[in-house]
Write a protein that holds these residues in place. Sequence first.
Motif, PDB file in Angstrom:
ATOM      1  N   LEU A 180      28.451 -81.558-131.525  1.00 23.39           N
ATOM      2  CA  LEU A 180      28.640 -80.770-132.742  1.00 23.39           C
ATOM      3  C   LEU A 180      29.782 -81.307-133.594  1.00 23.39           C
ATOM      4  O   LEU A 180      29.715 -81.277-134.828  1.00 23.39           O
ATOM      5  N   TYR A 181      30.831 -81.825-132.950  1.00 21.37           N
ATOM      6  CA  TYR A 181      31.996 -82.301-133.705  1.00 21.37           C
ATOM      7  C   TYR A 181      31.627 -83.453-134.647  1.00 21.37           C
ATOM      8  O   TYR A 181      32.223 -83.599-135.722  1.00 21.37           O
ATOM      9  N   LEU A 182      30.651 -84.272-134.278  1.00 18.94           N
ATOM     10  CA  LEU A 182      30.217 -85.374-135.140  1.00 18.94           C
ATOM     11  C   LEU A 182      29.513 -84.844-136.386  1.00 18.94           C
ATOM     12  O   LEU A 182      29.805 -85.250-137.513  1.00 18.94           O
ATOM     13  N   TRP A 183      28.588 -83.937-136.176  1.00 21.48           N
ATOM     14  CA  TRP A 183      27.832 -83.358-137.286  1.00 21.48           C
ATOM     15  C   TRP A 183      28.729 -82.515-138.182  1.00 21.48           C
ATOM     16  O   TRP A 183      28.632 -82.579-139.407  1.00 21.48           O
ATOM     17  N   TYR A 184      29.614 -81.737-137.571  1.00 26.48           N
ATOM     18  CA  TYR A 184      30.460 -80.810-138.326  1.00 26.48           C
ATOM     19  C   TYR A 184      31.337 -81.556-139.326  1.00 26.48           C
ATOM     20  O   TYR A 184      31.500 -81.125-140.465  1.00 26.48           O
ATOM     21  N   GLN A 185      31.895 -82.675-138.928  1.00 26.89           N
ATOM     22  CA  GLN A 185      32.763 -83.428-139.829  1.00 26.89           C
ATOM     23  C   GLN A 185      31.984 -84.122-140.932  1.00 26.89           C
ATOM     24  O   GLN A 185      32.451 -84.221-142.063  1.00 26.89           O
ATOM     25  N   LYS A 186      30.788 -84.608-140.618  1.00 21.25           N
ATOM     26  CA  LYS A 186      29.984 -85.271-141.642  1.00 21.25           C
ATOM     27  C   LYS A 186      29.491 -84.287-142.696  1.00 21.25           C
ATOM     28  O   LYS A 186      29.361 -84.627-143.869  1.00 21.25           O
ATOM     29  N   ARG A 187      29.219 -83.066-142.265  1.00 17.00           N
ATOM     30  CA  ARG A 187      28.709 -82.061-143.184  1.00 17.00           C
ATOM     31  C   ARG A 187      29.805 -81.425-144.023  1.00 17.00           C
ATOM     32  O   ARG A 187      29.529 -80.738-144.994  1.00 17.00           O
ATOM     33  N   GLY A 188      31.050 -81.630-143.657  1.00 13.29           N
ATOM     34  CA  GLY A 188      32.134 -80.965-144.356  1.00 13.29           C
ATOM     35  C   GLY A 188      32.486 -79.667-143.667  1.00 13.29           C
ATOM     36  O   GLY A 188      31.829 -79.251-142.710  1.00 13.29           O
ATOM     37  N   LYS A 189      33.519 -79.025-144.144  1.00 14.54           N
ATOM     38  CA  LYS A 189      34.021 -77.819-143.508  1.00 14.54           C
ATOM     39  C   LYS A 189      33.151 -76.615-143.857  1.00 14.54           C
ATOM     40  O   LYS A 189      33.329 -75.976-144.891  1.00 14.54           O
ATOM     41  N   LEU A 190      32.205 -76.322-142.996  1.00 12.63           N
ATOM     42  CA  LEU A 190      31.357 -75.154-143.192  1.00 12.63           C
ATOM     43  C   LEU A 190      32.093 -73.896-142.748  1.00 12.63           C
ATOM     44  O   LEU A 190      33.013 -73.952-141.937  1.00 12.63           O
ATOM     45  N   ASP A 191      31.668 -72.767-143.272  1.00 15.88           N
ATOM     46  CA  ASP A 191      32.240 -71.492-142.858  1.00 15.88           C
ATOM     47  C   ASP A 191      31.978 -71.283-141.369  1.00 15.88           C
ATOM     48  O   ASP A 191      30.826 -71.348-140.916  1.00 15.88           O
ATOM     49  N   ILE A 228      28.387 -70.453-126.830  1.00 15.18           N
ATOM     50  CA  ILE A 228      28.108 -71.200-128.063  1.00 15.18           C
ATOM     51  C   ILE A 228      29.268 -71.040-129.040  1.00 15.18           C
ATOM     52  O   ILE A 228      29.738 -72.014-129.644  1.00 15.18           O
ATOM     53  N   GLU A 229      29.750 -69.819-129.191  1.00 23.77           N
ATOM     54  CA  GLU A 229      30.878 -69.563-130.088  1.00 23.77           C
ATOM     55  C   GLU A 229      32.143 -70.269-129.602  1.00 23.77           C
ATOM     56  O   GLU A 229      32.940 -70.762-130.407  1.00 23.77           O
ATOM     57  N   LEU A 230      32.327 -70.336-128.288  1.00 25.66           N
ATOM     58  CA  LEU A 230      33.472 -71.047-127.714  1.00 25.66           C
ATOM     59  C   LEU A 230      33.438 -72.517-128.110  1.00 25.66           C
ATOM     60  O   LEU A 230      34.459 -73.090-128.520  1.00 25.66           O
ATOM     61  N   HIS A 231      32.278 -73.145-127.994  1.00 23.62           N
ATOM     62  CA  HIS A 231      32.147 -74.555-128.364  1.00 23.62           C
ATOM     63  C   HIS A 231      32.453 -74.768-129.847  1.00 23.62           C
ATOM     64  O   HIS A 231      33.077 -75.773-130.219  1.00 23.62           O
ATOM     65  N   ILE A 232      32.016 -73.851-130.671  1.00 30.33           N
ATOM     66  CA  ILE A 232      32.271 -73.979-132.108  1.00 30.33           C
ATOM     67  C   ILE A 232      33.764 -73.860-132.393  1.00 30.33           C
ATOM     68  O   ILE A 232      34.329 -74.645-133.169  1.00 30.33           O
ATOM     69  N   ASP A 233      34.431 -72.898-131.767  1.00 27.44           N
ATOM     70  CA  ASP A 233      35.877 -72.737-131.967  1.00 27.44           C
ATOM     71  C   ASP A 233      36.634 -73.993-131.542  1.00 27.44           C
ATOM     72  O   ASP A 233      37.550 -74.451-132.236  1.00 27.44           O
ATOM     73  N   ILE A 234      36.272 -74.547-130.402  1.00 29.70           N
ATOM     74  CA  ILE A 234      36.957 -75.747-129.915  1.00 29.70           C
ATOM     75  C   ILE A 234      36.637 -76.945-130.808  1.00 29.70           C
ATOM     76  O   ILE A 234      37.497 -77.794-131.061  1.00 29.70           O
ATOM     77  N   THR A 235      35.413 -77.018-131.305  1.00 29.74           N
ATOM     78  CA  THR A 235      35.047 -78.092-132.230  1.00 29.74           C
ATOM     79  C   THR A 235      35.911 -78.061-133.477  1.00 29.74           C
ATOM     80  O   THR A 235      36.397 -79.096-133.949  1.00 29.74           O
ATOM     81  N   VAL A 236      36.124 -76.877-134.013  1.00 29.85           N
ATOM     82  CA  VAL A 236      36.911 -76.730-135.236  1.00 29.85           C
ATOM     83  C   VAL A 236      38.383 -77.064-134.996  1.00 29.85           C
ATOM     84  O   VAL A 236      39.030 -77.706-135.826  1.00 29.85           O
ATOM     85  N   ASN A 237      38.909 -76.668-133.846  1.00 27.57           N
ATOM     86  CA  ASN A 237      40.346 -76.797-133.594  1.00 27.57           C
ATOM     87  C   ASN A 237      40.761 -78.057-132.844  1.00 27.57           C
ATOM     88  O   ASN A 237      41.934 -78.436-132.883  1.00 27.57           O
ATOM     89  N   TYR A 238      39.818 -78.699-132.155  1.00 23.66           N
ATOM     90  CA  TYR A 238      40.171 -79.851-131.318  1.00 23.66           C
ATOM     91  C   TYR A 238      39.168 -80.997-131.487  1.00 23.66           C
ATOM     92  O   TYR A 238      38.732 -81.590-130.501  1.00 23.66           O
ATOM     93  N   SER A 239      38.820 -81.328-132.711  1.00 29.61           N
ATOM     94  CA  SER A 239      37.771 -82.336-132.917  1.00 29.61           C
ATOM     95  C   SER A 239      38.167 -83.705-132.367  1.00 29.61           C
ATOM     96  O   SER A 239      37.350 -84.411-131.773  1.00 29.61           O
ATOM     97  N   GLU A 240      39.445 -84.104-132.549  1.00 23.41           N
ATOM     98  CA  GLU A 240      39.877 -85.407-132.035  1.00 23.41           C
ATOM     99  C   GLU A 240      39.895 -85.409-130.509  1.00 23.41           C
ATOM    100  O   GLU A 240      39.508 -86.387-129.869  1.00 23.41           O
TER     101      GLU A 240
END
Length: 252
Positions: A224-235, A149-161
């Motif tokens: 997650l990448y779709l939701w993460y960008q719409k919500r803004g940069k969460l911690d 789960i943490e791996l997916h979050i890291d990749i979402t933050v760093n490689y959203s495109e």
Amino acid sequence: MLDLAVLLHSYANSTRPGHGRFLSQSFSGNPIKQKGLGRDVKPKNNQQFGARGRLVNLVSCISMKTLTRKEEIIEVASQLFKEKGYNAVSMRDIALAMGIKAASLYNHISGKQELLSTLILRVAREFTLGMNSVMQSSESPLKKIERIIELHIDITVNYSEGLAALNNDWMHLENEDLESFVRMREDYEENFRQIIKQGIELGEIKSYHPEVILFSILSTLRTLYLWYQKRGKLDVNLLKREMVAVLIQGII
């Protein structure tokens, strides 16, 4: 209205001294002297430009990074693929966004397919490396799932495109690139499946069907990448802690 061609021309000549002044002023709302027009133009809110405004933002962001020309092309292409989809983007669109001629792109890349494969396989390899690390650890199945789960979050933050291309345009890959991607994806899912089964056998995870658990977790993480960008940069640390808690709570 501020002419898009003026903005692109400014970016194309970004190696000139003081080039950053033009783009920074265009977003601050200060008057800009358009070369050859002899008058000041007051830019409107960037949102009023629609697609043009997004293109201006794209060029501005890329110009602030220290990238090779090929990396710049990949960066611009990834943004356009994400916004319009692979099939709807032409090499001319990419060149226009960079303020250069389309023919110049071929000095650095072979074509649009190379851009797509670079984006997708880069992200797929990150998932593969992360999963290999998880599989080689001696941690419990539940802890391994937390790390995934943490791996997916890291990749979402760093490689959203790249994630957008991977999820939406992977089927446009060709030949060996397509085979390589499908193999990495299937291996990843099989490793995840085996971790879940082991957790059930050890009594760490409820005895739900492994495919239901796999689908439930992956379907959330892959979008997650779709939701993460719409919500803004969460911690990121907060996101990891709470997503792990929510997703794990349903299976223990």
